[in-house]
Write an enzyme that holds these catalytic residues in place. Structure first.
Site, PDB file in Angstrom:
ATOM      1  N   CYS A   2       0.822  -1.601   0.262  1.00 57.08           N
ATOM      2  CA  CYS A   2       0.035  -0.159   0.148  1.00 57.08           C
ATOM      3  C   CYS A   2       1.312   1.215   0.350  1.00 57.08           C
ATOM      4  O   CYS A   2       1.969   1.271   0.427  1.00 57.08           O
ATOM      5  CB  CYS A   2      -1.407   0.535   1.294  1.00 57.08           C
ATOM      6  SG  CYS A   2      -1.881  -1.209   1.025  1.00 57.08           S
ATOM      7  N   ARG A  27       3.797  -0.347  -5.330  1.00 55.27           N
ATOM      8  CA  ARG A  27       3.641  -0.418  -3.539  1.00 55.27           C
ATOM      9  C   ARG A  27       1.952  -1.832  -3.902  1.00 55.27           C
ATOM     10  O   ARG A  27       1.916  -2.457  -2.596  1.00 55.27           O
ATOM     11  CB  ARG A  27       3.726   0.261  -2.665  1.00 55.27           C
ATOM     12  CG  ARG A  27       4.796   1.090  -2.617  1.00 55.27           C
ATOM     13  CD  ARG A  27       4.865   1.992  -2.213  1.00 55.27           C
ATOM     14  NE  ARG A  27       4.852   1.760   0.326  1.00 55.27           N
ATOM     15  CZ  ARG A  27       5.491   1.070   0.776  1.00 55.27           C
ATOM     16  NH1 ARG A  27       6.648   1.376   0.516  1.00 55.27           N
ATOM     17  NH2 ARG A  27       5.188   1.000   2.140  1.00 55.27           N
ATOM     18  N   TRP A  73      -2.538  -2.587  -1.641  1.00 53.82           N
ATOM     19  CA  TRP A  73      -2.949  -4.082  -1.953  1.00 53.82           C
ATOM     20  C   TRP A  73      -3.496  -5.117  -0.912  1.00 53.82           C
ATOM     21  O   TRP A  73      -2.856  -4.782   1.150  1.00 53.82           O
ATOM     22  CB  TRP A  73      -1.361  -4.546  -1.916  1.00 53.82           C
ATOM     23  CG  TRP A  73      -0.641  -5.928  -2.001  1.00 53.82           C
ATOM     24  CD1 TRP A  73      -0.244  -6.139  -3.419  1.00 53.82           C
ATOM     25  CD2 TRP A  73      -0.523  -6.249  -0.564  1.00 53.82           C
ATOM     26  NE1 TRP A  73       0.143  -7.391  -3.243  1.00 53.82           N
ATOM     27  CE2 TRP A  73      -0.157  -8.085  -1.739  1.00 53.82           C
ATOM     28  CE3 TRP A  73      -0.782  -6.886  -0.318  1.00 53.82           C
ATOM     29  CZ2 TRP A  73       0.207  -9.132  -1.289  1.00 53.82           C
ATOM     30  CZ3 TRP A  73      -0.166  -7.773   0.496  1.00 53.82           C
ATOM     31  CH2 TRP A  73       0.160  -9.521   0.427  1.00 53.82           C
ATOM     32  N   ASN A 100      -1.477   1.781   5.696  1.00 55.23           N
ATOM     33  CA  ASN A 100      -0.610   0.922   4.964  1.00 55.23           C
ATOM     34  C   ASN A 100      -0.445  -0.003   5.874  1.00 55.23           C
ATOM     35  O   ASN A 100       0.213   0.459   7.329  1.00 55.23           O
ATOM     36  CB  ASN A 100       0.382   1.285   4.746  1.00 55.23           C
ATOM     37  CG  ASN A 100       1.738   0.789   4.561  1.00 55.23           C
ATOM     38  OD1 ASN A 100       1.843  -0.678   4.137  1.00 55.23           O
ATOM     39  ND2 ASN A 100       2.498   0.791   4.946  1.00 55.23           N
ATOM     40  N   GLY A 101      -0.167  -0.844   6.363  1.00 58.68           N
ATOM     41  CA  GLY A 101      -0.033  -2.618   7.464  1.00 58.68           C
ATOM     42  C   GLY A 101      -1.129  -3.519   7.635  1.00 58.68           C
ATOM     43  O   GLY A 101      -1.948  -3.391   7.236  1.00 58.68           O
ATOM     44  N   GLU A 480      17.248 -17.614  -8.310  1.00 59.65           N
ATOM     45  CA  GLU A 480      16.178 -17.070  -9.005  1.00 59.65           C
ATOM     46  C   GLU A 480      15.419 -16.326 -10.169  1.00 59.65           C
ATOM     47  O   GLU A 480      15.406 -15.818 -11.200  1.00 59.65           O
ATOM     48  CB  GLU A 480      17.826 -15.506  -8.381  1.00 59.65           C
ATOM     49  CG  GLU A 480      17.637 -13.908  -8.861  1.00 59.65           C
ATOM     50  CD  GLU A 480      16.532 -13.349  -8.334  1.00 59.65           C
ATOM     51  OE1 GLU A 480      15.841 -13.625  -7.500  1.00 59.65           O
ATOM     52  OE2 GLU A 480      15.949 -12.104  -9.083  1.00 59.65           O
ATOM     53  N   LYS A 484      12.801 -15.146 -11.232  1.00 60.57           N
ATOM     54  CA  LYS A 484      12.208 -13.998 -12.622  1.00 60.57           C
ATOM     55  C   LYS A 484      10.817 -14.572 -13.676  1.00 60.57           C
ATOM     56  O   LYS A 484      10.095 -13.813 -13.775  1.00 60.57           O
ATOM     57  CB  LYS A 484      13.198 -13.567 -13.291  1.00 60.57           C
ATOM     58  CG  LYS A 484      14.532 -12.794 -12.428  1.00 60.57           C
ATOM     59  CD  LYS A 484      13.201 -11.378 -11.744  1.00 60.57           C
ATOM     60  CE  LYS A 484      13.243 -10.994 -10.919  1.00 60.57           C
ATOM     61  NZ  LYS A 484      14.229 -11.216  -9.485  1.00 60.57           N
ATOM     62  N   GLU A 487       7.623 -14.870 -11.898  1.00 60.58           N
ATOM     63  CA  GLU A 487       7.367 -13.048 -10.950  1.00 60.58           C
ATOM     64  C   GLU A 487       6.874 -12.448 -12.340  1.00 60.58           C
ATOM     65  O   GLU A 487       5.715 -11.880 -12.523  1.00 60.58           O
ATOM     66  CB  GLU A 487       7.732 -12.253 -10.736  1.00 60.58           C
ATOM     67  CG  GLU A 487       8.706 -13.317  -9.221  1.00 60.58           C
ATOM     68  CD  GLU A 487       9.814 -11.872  -8.909  1.00 60.58           C
ATOM     69  OE1 GLU A 487       9.655 -11.649  -7.631  1.00 60.58           O
ATOM     70  OE2 GLU A 487      10.671 -11.713 -10.072  1.00 60.58           O
ATOM     71  N   HIS A 503      15.060 -36.976  -7.463  1.00 60.45           N
ATOM     72  CA  HIS A 503      14.570 -37.522  -6.507  1.00 60.45           C
ATOM     73  C   HIS A 503      13.073 -36.674  -6.746  1.00 60.45           C
ATOM     74  O   HIS A 503      12.569 -36.546  -5.609  1.00 60.45           O
ATOM     75  CB  HIS A 503      15.096 -37.324  -5.933  1.00 60.45           C
ATOM     76  CG  HIS A 503      16.622 -37.818  -5.332  1.00 60.45           C
ATOM     77  ND1 HIS A 503      16.562 -39.204  -4.906  1.00 60.45           N
ATOM     78  CD2 HIS A 503      17.667 -37.216  -5.099  1.00 60.45           C
ATOM     79  CE1 HIS A 503      17.764 -39.493  -4.899  1.00 60.45           C
ATOM     80  NE2 HIS A 503      18.510 -37.911  -5.428  1.00 60.45           N
ATOM     81  N   LYS A 602       6.375  -4.273  -4.380  1.00 60.59           N
ATOM     82  CA  LYS A 602       7.980  -3.521  -3.978  1.00 60.59           C
ATOM     83  C   LYS A 602       7.885  -4.118  -3.003  1.00 60.59           C
ATOM     84  O   LYS A 602       8.990  -4.667  -2.697  1.00 60.59           O
ATOM     85  CB  LYS A 602       8.046  -3.216  -5.185  1.00 60.59           C
ATOM     86  CG  LYS A 602       9.893  -2.986  -4.966  1.00 60.59           C
ATOM     87  CD  LYS A 602      10.181  -2.427  -6.438  1.00 60.59           C
ATOM     88  CE  LYS A 602      11.933  -2.801  -6.638  1.00 60.59           C
ATOM     89  NZ  LYS A 602      12.257  -4.138  -7.294  1.00 60.59           N
TER      90      LYS A 602
HETATM   91  C1  G6P Z   1       9.387  -8.042  -2.696  1.00 60.03           C
HETATM   92  C2  G6P Z   1       9.789  -8.230  -4.530  1.00 60.03           C
HETATM   93  C3  G6P Z   1      10.999  -8.684  -4.703  1.00 60.03           C
HETATM   94  C4  G6P Z   1      11.790  -9.381  -2.825  1.00 60.03           C
HETATM   95  C5  G6P Z   1      11.514  -8.979  -2.133  1.00 60.03           C
HETATM   96  C6  G6P Z   1      11.659  -9.019  -0.438  1.00 60.03           C
HETATM   97  O1  G6P Z   1       8.550 -10.294  -2.934  1.00 60.03           O
HETATM   98  O2  G6P Z   1       8.504  -8.201  -4.692  1.00 60.03           O
HETATM   99  O3  G6P Z   1      11.487  -8.505  -5.570  1.00 60.03           O
HETATM  100  O4  G6P Z   1      12.774  -9.214  -3.473  1.00 60.03           O
HETATM  101  O5  G6P Z   1       9.821  -8.950  -1.256  1.00 60.03           O
HETATM  102  O6  G6P Z   1      11.640  -7.716  -0.741  1.00 60.03           O
HETATM  103  P1  G6P Z   1      13.570  -6.703  -0.181  1.00 60.03           P
HETATM  104  O7  G6P Z   1      13.135  -5.086   0.275  1.00 60.03           O
HETATM  105  O8  G6P Z   1      13.234  -6.769   1.349  1.00 60.03           O
HETATM  106  O9  G6P Z   1      14.507  -6.950  -0.602  1.00 60.03           O
END
Ligand code: G6P
Length: 607
Positions: A2, A27, A73, A100-101, A480, A484, A487, A503, A602
């Protein structure tokens, strides 16, 4: 999650608030709302993006010079117009809130407030804040917010407007971010600086457990007892252009291409004429030599950077090292003490689980080092020491340049600890440092090879499943790379330790499956190739990431992304680059909103 934006000043604020919201959409973006104070409160809310809200409020100039806006969000309550913010207290009360929160005790509060006659209109936890403020209000909004705040449990930031307080926004925060932008005769308030960066670069940070009152001529900060706290005004040197796409089709593409710069800036003056200096580490050589173990904690992409750090710390600093997901570790009754170094890695410095894990670590007496990209973030205040990645502002929700910056910092840190502890030969360290110095150049050369990636994206973009494999330092890269793709393209992926494939995931393979294998030159290369053979035997299509000069791999892989030659450990920072480009190329062909993937945010300020 948010985003909050507020304005109080002399200018009509509708457009300022909408522009701020657009900057905060990363956000959360399932609904948005605005509240304009002009004699009465005019509220508009819409499900969907800020665009939908913009259309709903129309182009006409609105005279209000005080207002709040919010992009949501959803946590408590579905994505509906009535659950969008701003939320109001009882009809006629004049109290409006953006939040927010999470309010953890909202069920009990709601029951008590409803019992006292308050009428609730939403399914949100946020609404209890509005009713609490209403119930405490007797002419003094600041006092009402202070008393309401004292009854809330959880982690949150919220801001309140009252119809009868035309030039005042009162806000409070606990663990979720909130920052004040200082203008001339006007003040901004937001979850993050980009919301008002076009208007002012002068900021005042709201600290944990503080209440802030913004009026056109300045902000007043109070502790929970109401005592005034002095707060300096600081200048941020962010370039506003950094928050714009500068002609790129998406922020993510821009950020992928900025990685050589992000790596170079993260190294910066820390490595000068072969000397490695980590100001901010804040550990004496004696303390470093006295360390018994290292624990790296993070979430999401940062967790993958932490996994790489684990290998490096074991190898170069000969320290028992582990890396864990913050939300798991914090509930694990971990064994740590004052000889443990806990490294918390976070792009935002605000991820709630990482913050909670840091607290757990500090409670056990460990030294907590924060690795983050955001100055002044909560993490920097909770840690014993801070090392910044210097990737610049990252707007794309899926992390790219902050990952390579985190990996770069892991190289520097592990080398530093190894040198102080005498566990890495000086000659080897010198060679590695020289290679780290050339990483920006190597990264640029890797990115320039996009021509190898595009045909693979073209061939496989319609596939419905991808498997990623890696061993040793290639495993976090496989994880990773898979993250990507999932996501931003919504394609299901699995990422596995290559030796573990037999396995389980091997059952998923058939003649249509693309399998991405990280097969750079190192001591496990032969083992990886054995696993590639197992994949081939099932008819799946192998896409390999390999080191320049390795022609043999073409015998077993249908496509190869080559990386410039460097030290085995440093290949990790390069190997992710074609995998980001592959995910990007596939998502683009699928026509998806790459910068704002569905359901993701984010900065994750909820557990
Ligand atoms: C969210 C974002 C990711 C990020 C993760 C951890 O899931 O979409 O891109 O890696 O949070 O966030 P941070 O700010 O702690 O790296």
């Amino acid at each position: 999650m948010c985003g909050i934006v507020g304005y109080v000043g002399e200018r009509p604020c509708k457009e300022l608030l909408l522009a701020g919201l657009e900057r905060l959409e990363y956000r959360g973006y399932d609904s948005a709302g605005i509240c304009l104070l002009n004699g009465d409160v005019a509220i508009t809310r819409r499900v969907g993006r800020v665009d939908a809200l913009r259309e709903a409020v129309g182009d006409a100039l609105h005279p209000a010079t005080t207002g709040l806006a919010h992009t949501r969000w959803a946590t408590h309550g579905g994505v509906t117009e009535s659950n969008a913010h701003p939320v109001e207290a009882c009809e006629g009360s004049g109290v409006t809130v953006v939040h927010n929160g999470i309010i953890e005790n909202y069920v009990g509060l709601r029951r008590d407030l409803a019992g006292a006659g308050h009428e609730f209109h939403t399914d949100t936890d946020s609404e209890v804040i509005a009713h609490l403020v209403e119930s405490q209000y007797s002419g003094d909004l600041v006092e009402a917010v202070r008393l309401a705040y004292a009854q809330l449990h959880g982690h949150f930031a919220f801001a309140v407007l009252h119809r009868d307080h035309a030039d005042e926004i009162v806000a409070a925060r606990r663990q979720c971010p909130l920052v004040v932008g200082v203008g001339e005769g006007e003040m901004f308030m937001a979850s993050a600086i980009p919301a008002f960066l076009r208007e002012t670069r002068r900021v005042q940070y709201v600290m944990d457990d503080e209440i802030v009152v913004a009026r056109p001529d300045g902000a007043t900060f109070l502790d929970p007892r109401g005592t005034v706290i002095e707060r300096p005004v600081e200048d941020v040197d962010w370039d506003d252009d950094a928050a714009e796409k500068q002609g790129y089709e998406t922020f993510m593409l821009k950020e992928i291409l900025e990685q050589p710069q992000a790596i170079a800036d993260t190294i910066g003056e820390r490595l000068y004429h072969g000397e490695l200096q980590l100001d901010g580490l804040n550990l004496s050589e004696e303390q470093i030599r006295g360390l018994s173990r290292v624990v790296i904690l993070a979430c999401g992409t940062a967790y993958h950077a932490g996994l790489i750090g684990r290998y490096l710390l074991e190898e170069w600093a000969r320290l028992p090292a582990e890396s864990d997901i913050a939300s798991e570790w914090r509930y694990r009754h971990p064994v740590i003490d004052e000889h443990s170094l806990v490294i918390a890695v976070s792009q935002s410095g605000e991820t709630i689980d990482t913050l909670a894990a840091m607290k757990e670590a500090r409670d056990h007496g460990a030294h907590v080092l924060a690795v983050t990209n955001i100055m002044g973030s909560q993490m920097t205040r909770d840690a014993d020491s801070v090392l910044y990645t210097r990737a610049g502002l990252e707007i794309g929700v899926a992390a790219s340049k902050t990952f390579t910056a985190q990996v770069t910092l892991m190289y520097l840190l592990a080398l530093k600890l190894g040198l102080v502890r005498g566990t890495i030969a000086t000659e080897r360290a010198a060679k590695l440092l020289a290679e780290v110095r050339s990483l920006p150049d190597l990264a640029q050369r890797t990115l320039d090879r996009i021509d190898a990636v595009e045909p693979v994206a073209e061939r496989f973009w319609q596939n419905e499943f991808f498997l990623y494999l890696g061993r040793y330092i290639g495993l976090p890269i496989a994880l990773e790379g898979a993250l990507k793709l999932k996501e931003i393209s919504y394609i299901p992926t699995d990422a596995y330790a290559a030796g573990e494939m037999k396995h389980g995931p091997i059952a998923l393979l058939d003649e249509s499956t693309p399998v991405v294998v990280v097969a750079t030159d190192n001591h496990v290369y032969e083992k990886v190739i054995s696993n590639v053979e197992e994949v081939r035997a099932r008819g799946a299509h192998v896409i390999a990431v390999a080191t320049d000069g390795n022609e043999d791999i073409k015998q077993v892989a249908e496509h190869v992304f080559y990386l410039p030659r460097t030290e085995p450990e440093l290949q990790a920072a390069l190997a992710i680059l074609p995998l980001q480009q592959l995910a990007y190329g596939i998502a683009r062909r699928r026509g998806l909103d790459i910068d704002k993937p569905r359901n993701l945010a984010k900065t994750v300020t909820v557990e």
